[in-house]
Write a protein that holds these residues in place. Sequence first.
Motif, PDB file in Angstrom:
ATOM      1  N   LEU A 166      -0.240  -7.815 -41.148  1.00  0.00           N
ATOM      2  CA  LEU A 166       0.048  -9.164 -40.473  1.00  0.00           C
ATOM      3  C   LEU A 166      -0.062 -10.445 -41.543  1.00  0.00           C
ATOM      4  O   LEU A 166      -0.829 -10.589 -42.069  1.00  0.00           O
ATOM      5  CB  LEU A 166      -1.204  -9.309 -39.386  1.00  0.00           C
ATOM      6  CG  LEU A 166      -1.135 -10.363 -38.478  1.00  0.00           C
ATOM      7  CD1 LEU A 166       0.174 -10.470 -37.454  1.00  0.00           C
ATOM      8  CD2 LEU A 166      -2.326 -10.559 -37.745  1.00  0.00           C
ATOM      9  N   VAL A 173      -5.694 -24.368 -47.943  1.00  0.00           N
ATOM     10  CA  VAL A 173      -4.646 -23.632 -48.894  1.00  0.00           C
ATOM     11  C   VAL A 173      -4.944 -24.184 -50.336  1.00  0.00           C
ATOM     12  O   VAL A 173      -4.603 -23.238 -51.362  1.00  0.00           O
ATOM     13  CB  VAL A 173      -3.257 -23.825 -48.035  1.00  0.00           C
ATOM     14  CG1 VAL A 173      -2.252 -23.062 -49.276  1.00  0.00           C
ATOM     15  CG2 VAL A 173      -3.210 -22.928 -46.905  1.00  0.00           C
ATOM     16  N   GLY A 190       0.304 -14.780 -41.232  1.00  0.00           N
ATOM     17  CA  GLY A 190       0.297 -16.025 -40.314  1.00  0.00           C
ATOM     18  C   GLY A 190      -1.112 -16.556 -40.352  1.00  0.00           C
ATOM     19  O   GLY A 190      -2.060 -16.052 -40.991  1.00  0.00           O
ATOM     20  N   ARG A 227      -4.651 -17.858 -50.201  1.00  0.00           N
ATOM     21  CA  ARG A 227      -3.469 -18.470 -50.415  1.00  0.00           C
ATOM     22  C   ARG A 227      -2.239 -17.608 -49.596  1.00  0.00           C
ATOM     23  O   ARG A 227      -2.282 -16.343 -49.563  1.00  0.00           O
ATOM     24  CB  ARG A 227      -3.003 -18.538 -51.731  1.00  0.00           C
ATOM     25  CG  ARG A 227      -3.826 -19.582 -52.404  1.00  0.00           C
ATOM     26  CD  ARG A 227      -3.517 -19.845 -53.820  1.00  0.00           C
ATOM     27  NE  ARG A 227      -2.562 -20.935 -53.849  1.00  0.00           N
ATOM     28  CZ  ARG A 227      -1.717 -21.139 -54.745  1.00  0.00           C
ATOM     29  NH1 ARG A 227      -1.783 -20.455 -55.828  1.00  0.00           N
ATOM     30  NH2 ARG A 227      -0.676 -21.949 -54.653  1.00  0.00           N
ATOM     31  N   VAL A 228      -1.299 -18.548 -49.205  1.00  0.00           N
ATOM     32  CA  VAL A 228      -0.114 -17.502 -48.309  1.00  0.00           C
ATOM     33  C   VAL A 228       0.488 -16.794 -49.589  1.00  0.00           C
ATOM     34  O   VAL A 228       0.839 -17.287 -50.714  1.00  0.00           O
ATOM     35  CB  VAL A 228       0.846 -18.625 -47.890  1.00  0.00           C
ATOM     36  CG1 VAL A 228       1.910 -18.051 -47.401  1.00  0.00           C
ATOM     37  CG2 VAL A 228      -0.311 -19.290 -46.612  1.00  0.00           C
ATOM     38  N   THR A 235      -5.022  -9.434 -43.553  1.00  0.00           N
ATOM     39  CA  THR A 235      -4.473 -10.416 -42.808  1.00  0.00           C
ATOM     40  C   THR A 235      -4.284 -11.798 -43.831  1.00  0.00           C
ATOM     41  O   THR A 235      -5.532 -12.004 -44.429  1.00  0.00           O
ATOM     42  CB  THR A 235      -5.408 -10.811 -41.768  1.00  0.00           C
ATOM     43  OG1 THR A 235      -5.450  -9.705 -40.920  1.00  0.00           O
ATOM     44  CG2 THR A 235      -4.851 -12.108 -40.976  1.00  0.00           C
ATOM     45  N   VAL A 236      -3.494 -11.962 -43.951  1.00  0.00           N
ATOM     46  CA  VAL A 236      -3.304 -13.279 -44.642  1.00  0.00           C
ATOM     47  C   VAL A 236      -3.221 -14.757 -43.927  1.00  0.00           C
ATOM     48  O   VAL A 236      -2.245 -14.727 -43.102  1.00  0.00           O
ATOM     49  CB  VAL A 236      -1.756 -13.289 -45.376  1.00  0.00           C
ATOM     50  CG1 VAL A 236      -1.557 -14.409 -46.457  1.00  0.00           C
ATOM     51  CG2 VAL A 236      -1.775 -11.952 -46.306  1.00  0.00           C
ATOM     52  N   ILE A 237      -4.189 -15.386 -44.015  1.00  0.00           N
ATOM     53  CA  ILE A 237      -4.201 -16.340 -43.061  1.00  0.00           C
ATOM     54  C   ILE A 237      -3.885 -17.737 -43.785  1.00  0.00           C
ATOM     55  O   ILE A 237      -4.169 -18.140 -44.862  1.00  0.00           O
ATOM     56  CB  ILE A 237      -5.913 -16.842 -42.777  1.00  0.00           C
ATOM     57  CG1 ILE A 237      -6.234 -15.472 -41.809  1.00  0.00           C
ATOM     58  CG2 ILE A 237      -6.082 -17.899 -41.842  1.00  0.00           C
ATOM     59  CD1 ILE A 237      -5.533 -15.349 -40.494  1.00  0.00           C
ATOM     60  N   ASN A 238      -2.948 -18.359 -43.150  1.00  0.00           N
ATOM     61  CA  ASN A 238      -2.447 -19.733 -43.674  1.00  0.00           C
ATOM     62  C   ASN A 238      -3.129 -20.783 -43.004  1.00  0.00           C
ATOM     63  O   ASN A 238      -3.112 -21.279 -41.999  1.00  0.00           O
ATOM     64  CB  ASN A 238      -0.816 -19.812 -43.358  1.00  0.00           C
ATOM     65  CG  ASN A 238      -0.527 -21.187 -43.545  1.00  0.00           C
ATOM     66  OD1 ASN A 238      -0.982 -21.931 -44.426  1.00  0.00           O
ATOM     67  ND2 ASN A 238       0.523 -21.785 -42.824  1.00  0.00           N
ATOM     68  N   THR A 239      -4.319 -21.144 -43.740  1.00  0.00           N
ATOM     69  CA  THR A 239      -5.301 -22.240 -43.051  1.00  0.00           C
ATOM     70  C   THR A 239      -4.746 -23.605 -43.362  1.00  0.00           C
ATOM     71  O   THR A 239      -3.700 -23.736 -43.938  1.00  0.00           O
ATOM     72  CB  THR A 239      -6.627 -22.023 -43.946  1.00  0.00           C
ATOM     73  OG1 THR A 239      -6.333 -22.223 -45.357  1.00  0.00           O
ATOM     74  CG2 THR A 239      -7.188 -20.615 -43.715  1.00  0.00           C
TER      75      THR A 239
END
Lengths: 72, 251
Positions: free
Chosen positions: B234, A14, B236, A22-23, A5-9
Amino acid sequence: MTIPTVINTKHRAVAAGPAGDRVALVDLLDRVLAKGVVVSGEVTISLAEVDLVHISLRALLSSFRPELFRQP
Amino acid sequence: MSEPESAGASWVYAVIADDVDAGLAGVTGIDGEPLRTVAVPGLAAVVGSVDRTRVEAALSARPPDPQWLEVAARRHHDVVAACFPQVATVPFRLATLYHDDTGVQEALTGRRAQLRAALDTVAHRTEWGVQAYAAGSAESGAKAEPPRSGTEYLLRRRAEAEQREQARRLARESVRVVEERLRPLAVAAVAHPVDAPADLLLNVSYLVDNERGQEFRDAVADLSSTVAGLRVRLTGPWPAYSFVDLTQEAV
């Protein structure tokens, strides 16, 4: 099995967090270059040219940095 | 020789409502510039002043400078992403520029109805990206002994081709399962291009009410471990880039 999971904090995290947070660039470019509101700005170009710039920027970038657009 | 005077321009990052605080103190834009809001009744644009000459040159360069583009895209997104947790945020695509803030106000006023509708669409919602890749075939991993005859070689080749076709059928069925499970959890869905050489079989953005966000993520996690033949990814939470096309009907 955990999904990657790539989380855009939030903004500051970021900018300052480890690379893994990082995104992913290709996901970001798909949105920032090809999505989002498109309106004709006054500077530079007419609406038709703005669309062309946006579409071709992604196409051109993918030809110069193809590794960004391959399967992660 | 005197340098030409550097012209400024107003770069638009996003649109928000005019009566909210986006919490942008300390946030900077693509030129490292401070941000401000430019408001008309009901709407406000998040704006920064950039060096017009340099930005125009970078945007119209052929070939483009990938490094400039990457930095600009990240910084543009960082501004949008800074607003998004605080207030309903309508993201703008990269490179919307006006001569000055008056130009921005005229643009907002001219598209007031569509931008208000876009604000309603994105409020209390989050975009999630779901991608599915065909999983590599496990069978081809183990290397058997070399074939002892031409017949054996051909039989093996045929078996491998059948396995690949089976894997493709399985993957297509799994993509259908993923879509049918996730679509009801979202307000809207937009399909992005898929990429055959990279085995990207599904590439969809979902707009999900924040109240259902955990449920959505749980569903993706569940699918990820149960569907056969796919690797599910996933991304987001995103501001709703994929759901603010002003030329489309509001969601």
